[in-house]
Every structure is written in structure tokens, then in C-alpha cells.
Design an enzyme around this catalytic site. Structure first.
Site, mmCIF file in Angstrom:
data_model
loop_
_atom_site.group_PDB
_atom_site.id
_atom_site.type_symbol
_atom_site.label_atom_id
_atom_site.label_comp_id
_atom_site.label_asym_id
_atom_site.label_seq_id
_atom_site.Cartn_x
_atom_site.Cartn_y
_atom_site.Cartn_z
ATOM 1 N N GLY A 106 -42.370 -62.708 -51.552
ATOM 2 C CA GLY A 106 -41.232 -63.593 -51.320
ATOM 3 C C GLY A 106 -41.056 -63.789 -49.834
ATOM 4 N N CYS A 131 -46.699 -57.432 -51.651
ATOM 5 C CA CYS A 131 -46.116 -57.907 -50.394
ATOM 6 C C CYS A 131 -44.622 -57.574 -50.325
ATOM 7 C CB CYS A 131 -46.397 -59.396 -50.253
ATOM 8 S SG CYS A 131 -45.957 -60.011 -48.649
ATOM 9 N N TYR A 132 -43.730 -58.549 -50.473
ATOM 10 C CA TYR A 132 -42.293 -58.255 -50.494
ATOM 11 C C TYR A 132 -42.009 -57.179 -51.543
ATOM 12 C CZ TYR A 132 -37.251 -59.059 -51.118
ATOM 13 O OH TYR A 132 -35.897 -58.908 -51.219
ATOM 14 N N HIS A 188 -52.000 -60.045 -50.560
ATOM 15 C CA HIS A 188 -51.854 -60.875 -51.770
ATOM 16 C C HIS A 188 -53.150 -60.885 -52.591
ATOM 17 C CE1 HIS A 188 -47.916 -62.727 -51.100
ATOM 18 N NE2 HIS A 188 -48.207 -62.595 -49.812
ATOM 19 N N GLU A 232 -53.572 -62.167 -55.423
ATOM 20 C CA GLU A 232 -53.644 -63.340 -56.301
ATOM 21 C C GLU A 232 -54.260 -64.552 -55.627
ATOM 22 O OE1 GLU A 232 -51.055 -62.063 -54.855
ATOM 23 O OE2 GLU A 232 -49.431 -63.476 -54.484
ATOM 24 N N GLY A 244 -50.968 -92.439 -71.232
ATOM 25 C CA GLY A 244 -52.345 -92.402 -71.725
ATOM 26 C C GLY A 244 -53.196 -91.448 -70.904
ATOM 27 N N ASP A 270 -52.051 -85.661 -68.669
ATOM 28 C CA ASP A 270 -50.843 -84.842 -68.660
ATOM 29 C C ASP A 270 -49.793 -85.318 -69.669
ATOM 30 O OD1 ASP A 270 -52.342 -83.976 -66.596
ATOM 31 O OD2 ASP A 270 -50.975 -84.611 -65.005
ATOM 32 N N SER A 271 -49.505 -86.613 -69.654
ATOM 33 C CA SER A 271 -48.477 -87.082 -70.589
ATOM 34 C C SER A 271 -48.994 -87.016 -72.023
ATOM 35 C CB SER A 271 -47.997 -88.491 -70.227
ATOM 36 O OG SER A 271 -49.006 -89.449 -70.424
ATOM 37 N N LYS A 312 -54.392 -77.927 -64.180
ATOM 38 C CA LYS A 312 -55.089 -79.006 -64.898
ATOM 39 C C LYS A 312 -56.106 -78.499 -65.926
ATOM 40 C CE LYS A 312 -55.470 -83.582 -64.769
ATOM 41 N NZ LYS A 312 -54.335 -84.482 -64.499
#
Ligand code: XMP
Length: 512
Positions: free
Chosen positions: A54, A81-82, A168, A170, A223, A226-227, A368
Site C-alpha cells: 500500500g 511490503c506495507y 513485491h 507479484e 459485439g 468484453d461486452s 483479457k
């Protein structure tokens, strides 16, 4: 409830990345507000806790501090970290405020591998980004690794299964970082790796049902991937409570509207309303040449048409959007510090606020590739899930200069031929984008014995990872020849086809 890894969020821009890394190991994780009480975590079947990083200092006024009860739950804790500074601060160590924030690479020297570094080399390059400094190790902990700047870069309390890491794990810049996370999940927490896409769907369906209740949800379907995935997922959850709106702006490719209608109406039985606003769009675009003005007109008209169609549909409480995690963060790195990503929240032109709609964004924690996998599992065809990106303003920015019916018609036919041949040869799936551009230039050709003075079509095919840079694709000449031959023979009004050999930068992918 499945076995859950709780990620307590202390405001790090990496929180979602931690969650993603956990999903990659087929372990279920959930992001919680930092103050979530231990009882709630216990109810949710939490078998391990990760304290995210953070931006705050533990000494800052209003610094986020977790419920100390989480350390009494008897489950493993990993502070990042934090999170490390918090554990130092709350569990009896000493933390001092650093003079300045340190970020960048560090070289980690591992003295004792323990369970966290099992199977890893004794030296690793790691990514740091922190302000505070731990100067005294809390009771029960042992430092097991250090960097040139931090003697207490990693702490372990074997008895309680508490771990704290100053860097970190990640982020991509930390070598073998995902293995460190995996060791915590599997080796320390004993997580079973059985969380699949099917489980994700089940869980998401339950969450959507819980959030929506009996309300109605509206979704603007474009179309695009994502949607489409959002629509399929929400439809799986609430069926006919979902209404999708597809706006035909007159700038679509050949057969696009029909394909959307057939897939969602006939296949999925989704309540899909197709709004034909093509005349309005084309009328407003008449004579407009400047690309940014075209974009603005198309964007504003879309919002107007969409809003009007919502009023027609009647009352709804939610607006669903296929927002993904990368849409939530804006990747503006300050300097070369990837930690300086700025969070922004996108929504369609301020619509939800104006219409008092609540937002439903079931994909907002996903990336994605995860959304594509999800779409496949929901039964969406490959053509939708792996569809190439298509700009919102559509063919409006692929007819150079002023847009009209004749030019759009020519572009549509040429583009359909290109897509057909790209699909038939399998090249469609290998490239980032492939499309035609209409050039408002007349060029001389010969047809039979006659001179033919007609338009030029450009073919643009590029490879890219993220659209930030792109290289033009070296398509086989035979394929280019076939496409060019078909376009000049089959599309009336085209005398010449050119192939775009510009990379990005300096050119952009689109021509406008
Ligand atoms: P450029 O042309 O900037 O494009 O290299 C990068 C990527 O963005 C797409 N693009 C757009 N997408 N609205 C969109 O939704 C737009 O106005 C727009 N302009 C470009 C482009 O297709 C490529 O994938």
C-alpha cells in the site's frame, strides 16, 4: 464456500495482480477491505491471508490498519511490503519512517529457504517499492533473507506460519516471484489447486444474482470480446432480467449486425434490442473530415441513442459493462516505476450517474486472457472470443476524410474479402489486427480496353502485444496477391490496392 485465500487490500495498485497470480495456480482468492473482521474471514472459509502492499506509511494519520484479530485466527499470513511493516508494527517489532521512498531492483540473498523459498536459488533479483523500514524483528520471527539495503527483507515465524516480504513477489520484475506465491499457497496454506473456470462461473453467477435480486439490468453490447462475455455471464445468472442493446451506427462491417443478432437472439435467447441509428450517425458525419471531430460526433451520438433506447425499454436499476481490470488502471507509469499506475474508473459517458443506474461489472477483476477463457467456457464461439479489436468509431475512422454511403459500401466489401481470406488461410488468428482502409484518392487503372479512374484501398495487417507498438505483418505474397486480385475484380469502384508497411511508432495502427 471453497478454500479461500483472503487478500486484504491496503490500497496497492498490485492487489489485483496478487489475486491474478493466485488464480493462475487454480486457487480461489477474494479481495477484502483491509478492516474485514476475522469472523467474516472465518465464515468465508479463509485458509490463508495475504496483506497487500500500500502507498501509506504505518505512521501516517489514518493509515489503514487491519483488525489485529486476524493474527489470532490460526491461519498463515503473508505480508507484502506495507504488509511487512504492518506485521512489524503490530506484532512487537520496530518500524521507522524512511526518509524517502525506495523503489527499484534489489538483490536478495536467501539464508534459509524455509517453505517460502523451497526449490528456489539462493539469490534472486527482486522489485522494491517502500517507504518505511523495519529495524527490529518482532518476537517469534527470524530474518531469512536480506537485500543490500534491507537486512530484514524477509521474515519467517515457522510456528505461526507467518511470513513477511519487503519486496513485491507479484510483479513481473521480481525473479521467480510467482514461485514464492505458489510456495505460500500450496506449501504453507495447503491450498488444493482445484479452482477452475467452471467454479469461477458458478461463483460469479451467485454473486450477480445476489447483487441484482429481481432488478433489471441493461447492457450495451458492442459485439467485442468484453461486452460479449459480460452479456453471456450475466445472462447465465439472471436470464430474462437482462436486456442487451446493440446500436447499429451505420459504421459496422459487413454482416456484423446480423451475426450479433443471430448469436445472441437465436443462440443464447438473450433479450436483445437492435437500434438502427445508422441514418442519424451518417447525417451527423456528413462532410466532416477531421478524425477527432468524427470520433466526438460518433461518441456523443452513441450516448444519446443509447440513453434514448434505455428510456424506451423502461425502468432498469443496473447498467452492466464489460470493464476489465486493465481498463480500471490507466497504465501511465511515472518514470520507470511500474508502481505509479494511476487508478481511474471508466464508464460510458457519465451515463450511470445521470440515469441513476448502478454499475454491474462482473469482469472488473479479470485480465483479457482470463476473459477469453471464460467466454469459451460460457459457450461463445472462437470468432467472438478471439475476435480482433475493432475501434468504437468503426469504419468511421477507416474511411479517410468525409464518410458517405458509397465509400462505406466499398470499404465493407473490400474488408469482407480480406477477412474471408485471412480466415481461410488461418492468418486471422496469428495477427493482432487486419483490416482495409478506404483512401479518398482516385487512381487510374484499366479494365478491358478502358481506362478506369477509381478509388484506392489500403490493407493494414499488424502484429502487436498491446497495441502500444506494432509491426506490419509479413503476409505471404501469394495471400496478398489473392486479396488484391479479389478486391480489384469483385469490388466496383476500386482500381488499386496497396499494402501498408509502416510500423507503430511512428505510424499508428489505424489511419485516422
Ligand atoms: P492506434 O491507431 O492508436 O490504435 O495505434 C491502437 C488500438 O486502438 C484502437 N483504436 C480505437 N479503439 N476507439 C476505440 O475503441 C477509437 O477511437 C480507437 N482508435 C484506435 C485500434 O484499432 C488499435 O487496436
Amino acid at each position: 464456500m471453497p478454500q479461500t485465500i483472503a487478500v486484504l487490500d491496503f490500497g496497492s495498485q498490485y492487489t489485483q495482480i496478487i489475486a491474478r497470480r493466485i488464480r493462475e495456480f487454480q486457487v480461489f482468492s477474494k479481495i477484502y477491505h483491509f478492516s474485514t473482521p476475522p469472523e467474516r474471514l472465518r465464515e468465508d472459509g479463509v485458509i490463508g491471508i495475504i496483506l497487500s502492499g500500500g502507498p501509506s506509511s504505518v505512521f501516517a494519520e489514518g493509515a489503514p490498519i487491519p483488525d489485529p484479530g486476524i493474527f489470532e485466527m490460526g491461519v498463515p499470513v503473508l505480508g507484502i511490503c506495507y504488509g511487512l511493516h504492518l506485521m512489524g508494527h503490530l506484532l512487537g517489532g520496530k518500524v521507522v519512517k524512511g526518509d524517502r521512498r525506495e523503489y527499484g531492483h534489489g538483490n536478495l540473498k536467501i539464508r534459509s529457504r524455509g517453505r517460502l523459498f523451497k526449490g528456489l536459488p539462493s539469490r534472486l533479483r527482486v522489485w522494491n517499492s517502500h517507504g518505511d523500514e523495519l529495524t527490529r524483528v518482532p518476537p517469534g520471527f527470524k530474518p531469512i533473507a536480506s537485500t543490500e539495503n534491507a537486512p530484514y527483507a524477509v521474515l519467517e515465524d515457522r510456528k505461526r506460519n507467518f511470513y513477511a516480504i519487503q519486496f513485491h513477489p507479484e510483479v513481473f520484475h521480481t525473479e521467480r516471484g510467482t514461485d514464492i506465491i505458489k510456495n505460500f499457497l500450496i506449501g504453507v496454506c495447503g491450498a488444493g489447486q482445484d479452482w477452475t473456470t467452471r467454479d469461477f462461473i458458478k461463483h460469479a453467477v451467485a454473486e450477480i444474482r445476489g447483487a441484482v435480486g429481481k432488478s433489471r439490468v441493461i447492457l450495451g453490447l458492442s459485439g467485442g470480446v468484453d461486452s460479449s462475455v459480460a452479456a453471456a455471464l450475466i445472462h447465465r445468472a439472471i436470464g430474462q432480467q437482462l436486456t442487451c442493446v446493440f446500436v447499429d451506427n451505420g459504421l459496422l462491417r459487413k454482416g456484423e449486425r446480423e451475426a450479433v443478432e443471430s448469436l445472441y437472439k437465436r443462440n443464447f435467447k438473450i433479450d436483445l434490442r437492435v437500434v438502427d441509428a445508422s441514418e442519424l450517425f451518417l447525417q451527423r458525419l456528413k462532410g466532416v473530415e477531421e478524425p477527432e471531430r468524427k470520433r466526438k460526433i460518433i461518441g456523443n451520438t452513441f450516448v444519446e441513442v443509447f440513453e434514448k433506447s434505455l428510456k424506451k425499454i423502461g425502468h432498469a436499476d443496473f447498467l452492466a459493462q464489460g470493464t476489465l481490470y486493465p481498463d480500471v488502471i490507466e497504465s501511465v507509469a511515472i518514470g520507470d516505476n511500474p508502481a505509479a499506475l494511476i487508478k481511474t474508473h471508466h464508464n460510458v459517458g457519465g451515463l450511470p450517474a445521470r440515469m441513476k443506474l448502478k454499475l454491474l461489472e462482473p469482469l472488473r477483476e479479470l485480465f483479457k486472457d482470463e476473459v477469453r477463457r471464460l467466454g469459451g467456457a460460457l459457450g461463445l464461439p472462437r470468432e467472438v472470443v478471439w475476435r480482433q479489436p475493432f475501434p468504437g468509431p468503426g469504419l468511421g475512422v477507416r474511411v479517410i476524410g468525409a464518410v458517405d454511403d458509397e465509400k462505406l459500401g466499398i470499404l465493407r466489401q473490400a474488408d469482407a474479402i480480406l477477412q474471408e481470406e485471412m480466415m481461410a488461410s488461418g492468418w486471422y488468428w496469428k495477427v493482432w489486427q487486419s483490416f482495409c482502409v478506404f483512401l479518398p484518392v482516385k487512381s487510374v487503372g484499366v479494365v478491358g480496353d478502358e481506362r478506369n479512374y477509381a478509388w484506392v484501398i489500403a490493407i493494414r495487417v499488424v502484429e502487436s502485444i498491446d497495441a502500444m507498438t506494432a509491426d506490419w505483418t509479413r503476409l505471404p505474397y501469394d495471400l496478398v496477391q489473392k486479396v488484391s486480385g479479389r478486391i480489384t475484380n469483385e469490388v466496383r469502384g476500386v482500381s488499386r490496392v496497396v499494402y501498408d508497411v509502416s510500423s507503430k511508432p511512428p505510424a499508428t495502427i489505424e489511419w485516422e
